[in-house]
Design an enzyme around this catalytic site. Structure first.
Site, PDB file in Angstrom:
ATOM      1  N   GLY A  36       0.825  -1.209   0.000  1.00 29.61           N
ATOM      2  CA  GLY A  36       0.000   0.000   0.000  1.00 29.61           C
ATOM      3  C   GLY A  36       0.856   1.254   0.000  1.00 29.61           C
ATOM      4  O   GLY A  36       2.094   1.182   0.083  1.00 29.61           O
ATOM      5  N   ASP A  37       0.192   2.392  -0.161  1.00 29.97           N
ATOM      6  CA  ASP A  37       0.861   3.698  -0.140  1.00 29.97           C
ATOM      7  C   ASP A  37       1.897   3.853  -1.253  1.00 29.97           C
ATOM      8  O   ASP A  37       2.905   4.542  -1.085  1.00 29.97           O
ATOM      9  CB  ASP A  37       1.545   3.964   1.216  1.00 29.97           C
ATOM     10  CG  ASP A  37       0.580   3.828   2.369  1.00 29.97           C
ATOM     11  OD1 ASP A  37      -0.576   4.223   2.204  1.00 29.97           O
ATOM     12  OD2 ASP A  37       0.990   3.318   3.426  1.00 29.97           O
ATOM     13  N   GLU A  38       1.657   3.230  -2.378  1.00 36.78           N
ATOM     14  CA  GLU A  38       2.643   3.284  -3.471  1.00 36.78           C
ATOM     15  C   GLU A  38       2.533   4.569  -4.288  1.00 36.78           C
ATOM     16  O   GLU A  38       3.349   4.811  -5.178  1.00 36.78           O
ATOM     17  CB  GLU A  38       2.454   2.089  -4.429  1.00 36.78           C
ATOM     18  CG  GLU A  38       2.686   0.723  -3.806  1.00 36.78           C
ATOM     19  CD  GLU A  38       1.407   0.130  -3.243  1.00 36.78           C
ATOM     20  OE1 GLU A  38       0.385   0.855  -3.180  1.00 36.78           O
ATOM     21  OE2 GLU A  38       1.427  -1.043  -2.848  1.00 36.78           O
ATOM     22  N   GLY A  39       1.498   5.351  -4.001  1.00 35.08           N
ATOM     23  CA  GLY A  39       1.284   6.568  -4.801  1.00 35.08           C
ATOM     24  C   GLY A  39       0.248   6.342  -5.891  1.00 35.08           C
ATOM     25  O   GLY A  39       0.257   7.017  -6.922  1.00 35.08           O
ATOM     26  N   LYS A  40      -0.669   5.418  -5.648  1.00 38.89           N
ATOM     27  CA  LYS A  40      -1.687   5.090  -6.668  1.00 38.89           C
ATOM     28  C   LYS A  40      -2.564   6.301  -6.990  1.00 38.89           C
ATOM     29  O   LYS A  40      -2.929   6.519  -8.137  1.00 38.89           O
ATOM     30  CB  LYS A  40      -2.589   3.943  -6.169  1.00 38.89           C
ATOM     31  CG  LYS A  40      -1.858   2.628  -5.995  1.00 38.89           C
ATOM     32  CD  LYS A  40      -2.790   1.557  -5.466  1.00 38.89           C
ATOM     33  CE  LYS A  40      -3.219   1.761  -4.038  1.00 38.89           C
ATOM     34  NZ  LYS A  40      -2.150   1.660  -3.040  1.00 38.89           N
ATOM     35  N   GLY A  54      -5.752   5.985   1.886  1.00 40.80           N
ATOM     36  CA  GLY A  54      -5.647   7.440   1.836  1.00 40.80           C
ATOM     37  C   GLY A  54      -4.702   7.831   0.720  1.00 40.80           C
ATOM     38  O   GLY A  54      -3.611   7.294   0.590  1.00 40.80           O
ATOM     39  N   HIS A  55      -5.193   8.699  -0.143  1.00 34.70           N
ATOM     40  CA  HIS A  55      -4.353   9.208  -1.229  1.00 34.70           C
ATOM     41  C   HIS A  55      -4.127  10.680  -0.975  1.00 34.70           C
ATOM     42  O   HIS A  55      -5.066  11.375  -0.612  1.00 34.70           O
ATOM     43  CB  HIS A  55      -5.088   9.198  -2.560  1.00 34.70           C
ATOM     44  CG  HIS A  55      -5.459   7.864  -3.079  1.00 34.70           C
ATOM     45  ND1 HIS A  55      -4.688   6.755  -2.914  1.00 34.70           N
ATOM     46  CD2 HIS A  55      -6.524   7.482  -3.824  1.00 34.70           C
ATOM     47  CE1 HIS A  55      -5.273   5.743  -3.538  1.00 34.70           C
ATOM     48  NE2 HIS A  55      -6.383   6.154  -4.084  1.00 34.70           N
ATOM     49  N   THR A 113      -5.767   0.166  10.868  1.00 34.08           N
ATOM     50  CA  THR A 113      -5.972   1.618  10.872  1.00 34.08           C
ATOM     51  C   THR A 113      -7.039   2.015  11.896  1.00 34.08           C
ATOM     52  O   THR A 113      -7.302   3.200  12.072  1.00 34.08           O
ATOM     53  CB  THR A 113      -6.405   2.101   9.469  1.00 34.08           C
ATOM     54  OG1 THR A 113      -7.598   1.393   9.111  1.00 34.08           O
ATOM     55  CG2 THR A 113      -5.328   1.844   8.432  1.00 34.08           C
ATOM     56  N   GLN A 154      -4.963  -0.106  -1.039  1.00 30.38           N
ATOM     57  CA  GLN A 154      -3.971  -0.946  -0.348  1.00 30.38           C
ATOM     58  C   GLN A 154      -2.986  -1.560  -1.359  1.00 30.38           C
ATOM     59  O   GLN A 154      -2.770  -0.960  -2.393  1.00 30.38           O
ATOM     60  CB  GLN A 154      -4.651  -2.029   0.504  1.00 30.38           C
ATOM     61  CG  GLN A 154      -5.356  -1.505   1.750  1.00 30.38           C
ATOM     62  CD  GLN A 154      -6.749  -0.981   1.503  1.00 30.38           C
ATOM     63  OE1 GLN A 154      -7.523  -1.599   0.807  1.00 30.38           O
ATOM     64  NE2 GLN A 154      -7.060   0.172   2.037  1.00 30.38           N
ATOM     65  N   THR A 181      -1.283   8.784   5.257  1.00 27.46           N
ATOM     66  CA  THR A 181      -2.315   9.793   4.988  1.00 27.46           C
ATOM     67  C   THR A 181      -3.513   9.608   5.920  1.00 27.46           C
ATOM     68  O   THR A 181      -4.152  10.562   6.327  1.00 27.46           O
ATOM     69  CB  THR A 181      -2.800   9.657   3.521  1.00 27.46           C
ATOM     70  OG1 THR A 181      -1.662   9.593   2.687  1.00 27.46           O
ATOM     71  CG2 THR A 181      -3.666  10.813   3.089  1.00 27.46           C
TER      72      THR A 181
HETATM   73  P1  IMP Z   1      -7.011  -2.483   8.235  1.00 25.95           P
HETATM   74  O1  IMP Z   1      -7.185  -2.489   6.771  1.00 25.95           O
HETATM   75  O2  IMP Z   1      -7.341  -1.171   8.891  1.00 25.95           O
HETATM   76  O3  IMP Z   1      -7.719  -3.636   8.889  1.00 25.95           O
HETATM   77  O4  IMP Z   1      -5.450  -2.695   8.556  1.00 25.95           O
HETATM   78  C1  IMP Z   1      -4.785  -3.927   8.277  1.00 25.95           C
HETATM   79  C2  IMP Z   1      -3.366  -3.686   7.814  1.00 25.95           C
HETATM   80  O5  IMP Z   1      -3.384  -3.077   6.525  1.00 25.95           O
HETATM   81  C3  IMP Z   1      -2.565  -2.730   8.691  1.00 25.95           C
HETATM   82  O6  IMP Z   1      -1.212  -3.137   8.669  1.00 25.95           O
HETATM   83  C4  IMP Z   1      -2.707  -1.404   7.996  1.00 25.95           C
HETATM   84  O7  IMP Z   1      -1.645  -0.532   8.305  1.00 25.95           O
HETATM   85  C5  IMP Z   1      -2.665  -1.855   6.549  1.00 25.95           C
HETATM   86  N1  IMP Z   1      -3.356  -0.928   5.648  1.00 25.95           N
HETATM   87  C6  IMP Z   1      -4.680  -0.819   5.434  1.00 25.95           C
HETATM   88  N2  IMP Z   1      -4.935   0.118   4.509  1.00 25.95           N
HETATM   89  C7  IMP Z   1      -3.764   0.588   4.106  1.00 25.95           C
HETATM   90  C8  IMP Z   1      -3.372   1.553   3.116  1.00 25.95           C
HETATM   91  O8  IMP Z   1      -4.187   2.150   2.424  1.00 25.95           O
HETATM   92  N3  IMP Z   1      -2.038   1.748   2.983  1.00 25.95           N
HETATM   93  C9  IMP Z   1      -1.128   1.070   3.704  1.00 25.95           C
HETATM   94  N4  IMP Z   1      -1.424   0.161   4.623  1.00 25.95           N
HETATM   95  C10 IMP Z   1      -2.748  -0.082   4.821  1.00 25.95           C
END
Ligand code: IMP
Length: 432
Positions: free
Chosen positions: A12-16, A40-41, A128, A223, A303
């Site tokens: 996740g958070d690759e800058g999509k 979050g973007h 999160t 993600q 974000t």
């Molecule tokens: P959840 O999706 O809130 O249940 O979190 C599960 C795992 O996914 C945790 O390690 C979060 O930090 C990670 N995670 C969920 N959404 C994102 C995202 O958009 N970017 C990065 N990590 C994420």
């Protein structure tokens, strides 16, 4: 016209969001397929800087139809805040449609998520805390409340009454917290329903008319591949399938309609939350400080939660695996400029496990925790790249680095981003 899925190829958070914002003008529809406001973007464009959690990044183009698909989970309060914030800054939201089939994150889901995380102690996942897992669990358990239910008073009351009876038993007897009021929750969610009513529809006819007309559709993943509930680093994953198959499922588009899968990855790796991360740099490692970019628009801070992201070298073992499980044919590499000042850059090309070398991430995290990355080292370019717009103008070392990442992952290069602005992109191939 193509149907393209754009997905995260790391954690996740690759800058999509940045890439969707850049590509969106070529699409007629942009669909957010899975996940919720755990995503979050940050989008930086001519209208300013926006933090989007649920609304597809195509929203900035008034000609684009934006859909929040059936596979998503929606916190209506967060969504309404996002809609209001866009409207306040003059962005039109009349082409935003929310699938009536999408599930609603309820207050008990958020409570459950947070209480369960606390109860896990050292084994916490690092969610999160937005109620994502419990909402998907209820959906699968057929106890969910869907967006369309918010529009029907009797249905909402009936479903809420049944579900709350059960949830309140759990909240009071198991977790020892106060019960949730049926009356207050009903009125609050009915109000959300009224306010969202103009957007909540059956998105199926919209999508399938678009397919019939051959309009370009961009499926926007959230993600990343390694957070996939089935194929990621379980249990340190999210509760939805963030890959290409999940995008089709979440949108309601058959996989045979997909023309291309774009994998987005950073030129290095980050992760938030718990779970193994073989190429992670130590907190005090000077390279980690460079990559973290504190104080800059690209800073490695979540974000959604504001948590500092964990930082590491590019992991091509994960990258190749992500490409294979998702059929990634095109790679977009983001944040190349972040590496500009480094004299040496490492890429993990394999894992050593005891006496053997393995090419795939092990299935279980207990084993993954034992692997040692095998690195290939590259000379850095130590020149700014943010103003470069053609691949051939990148320093030779940067070209070699990017080409090697694509070779290791097994996908052609689509584009490289060299800064947070929309135009800070180096387009290499026609990708949409
Ligand atoms: P959840 O999706 O809130 O249940 O979190 C599960 C795992 O996914 C945790 O390690 C979060 O930090 C990670 N995670 C969920 N959404 C994102 C995202 O958009 N970017 C990065 N990590 C994420």
């Amino acid at each position: 016209m193509p149907v393209v899925a754009l997905i995260g190829a790391q954690w996740g958070d690759e800058g999509k969001g940045h890439i969707v914002d850049w590509l969106a003008s070529r699409a007629r529809l942009v669909v957010r397929c899975t996940g919720g406001n755990n995503a979050g973007h940050t989008v930086v464009n001519q209208y300013g800087t926006f933090k989007l959690h649920l609304i597809p990044s195509g929203i900035f183009d008034p000609n684009i139809v934006n859909i929040i698909g059936s596979g998503t989970v929606i916190d209506p309060e967060v969504l309404l805040q996002e809609i209001d914030a866009l409207r306040e800054r003059g962005i039109q939201t009349n082409k935003l449609f929310i699938s009536g089939r999408a599930h609603i994150i309820m207050p008990y889901h958020v409570l459950q998520d947070q209480i369960q995380e606390q109860a896990r102690g050292d084994a916490k996942i690092g969610t999160t805390g937005r109620g994502i897992g419990p909402t998907y669990a209820d959906k699968m358990n057929r106890n969910g409340i869907r967006a369309d239910d918010l529009l029907h008073e009797e249905t909402l009351l009936g479903r809420l009454r049944a579900v709350l009876e059960d949830k309140n038993q759990m909240l009071t007897k198991v977790y020892g917290v106060k019960p949730i009021s049926l009356h207050d929750t009903y009125l609050r969610y009915l109000d959300y329903g009224h306010r969202l009513a103009e957007h909540v529809v059956d998105v199926h006819p919209i999508l399938h008319r678009a397919l019939e007309k051959d309009l370009a559709i961009l499926l926007e993943g959230a993600q990343g591949a390694m957070l996939d509930i089935d194929h990621g680093t379980y249990p340190y994953v999210t509760s939805s399938p963030p890959g290409a198959a999940g995008a089709c499922q979440g949108a309601g588009i058959g996989p045979s309609k997909l023309n291309s899968v774009i994998g987005v990855c950073k030129a290095y790796t980050t992760r938030v939350g718990q779970g193994c991360f073989p190429t992670e740099l130590g907190k005090d490692d000077p390279e980690a400080a460079v990559l973290r970019q504190i104080g800059k628009p690209w800073a490695e801070v979540g974000t959604t939660t504001g948590r500092l992201r964990r930082i590491g070298w590019f992991d091509a073992v994960m990258g190749r695996y992500a490409a294979e499980i998702n059929g990634i044919d095109t790679l977009v590499i983001t944040k190349l400029d972040v590496l500009d000042s480094l004299p040496r850059i490492k890429v993990c090309v394999g894992y050593r496990l005891h006496d053997s070398v393995i090419e795939y991430p092990p299935m279980t995290v207990a084993v993954l925790e034992q692997v040692e990355p095998i690195y290939e080292e590259f000379s850095g370019w130590q020149t700014p790249t943010s103003d470069i717009r053609r691949f051939q103008d990148l320093p030779d070392e940067a070209q070699v680095y990017v080409a090697r990442l694509c070779q290791l992952v097994g996908a052609r290069l689509g584009a490289v981003s060299v800064g947070p602005e929309r135009e800070q992109m180096i387009k290499v191939a026609e990708i949409f």
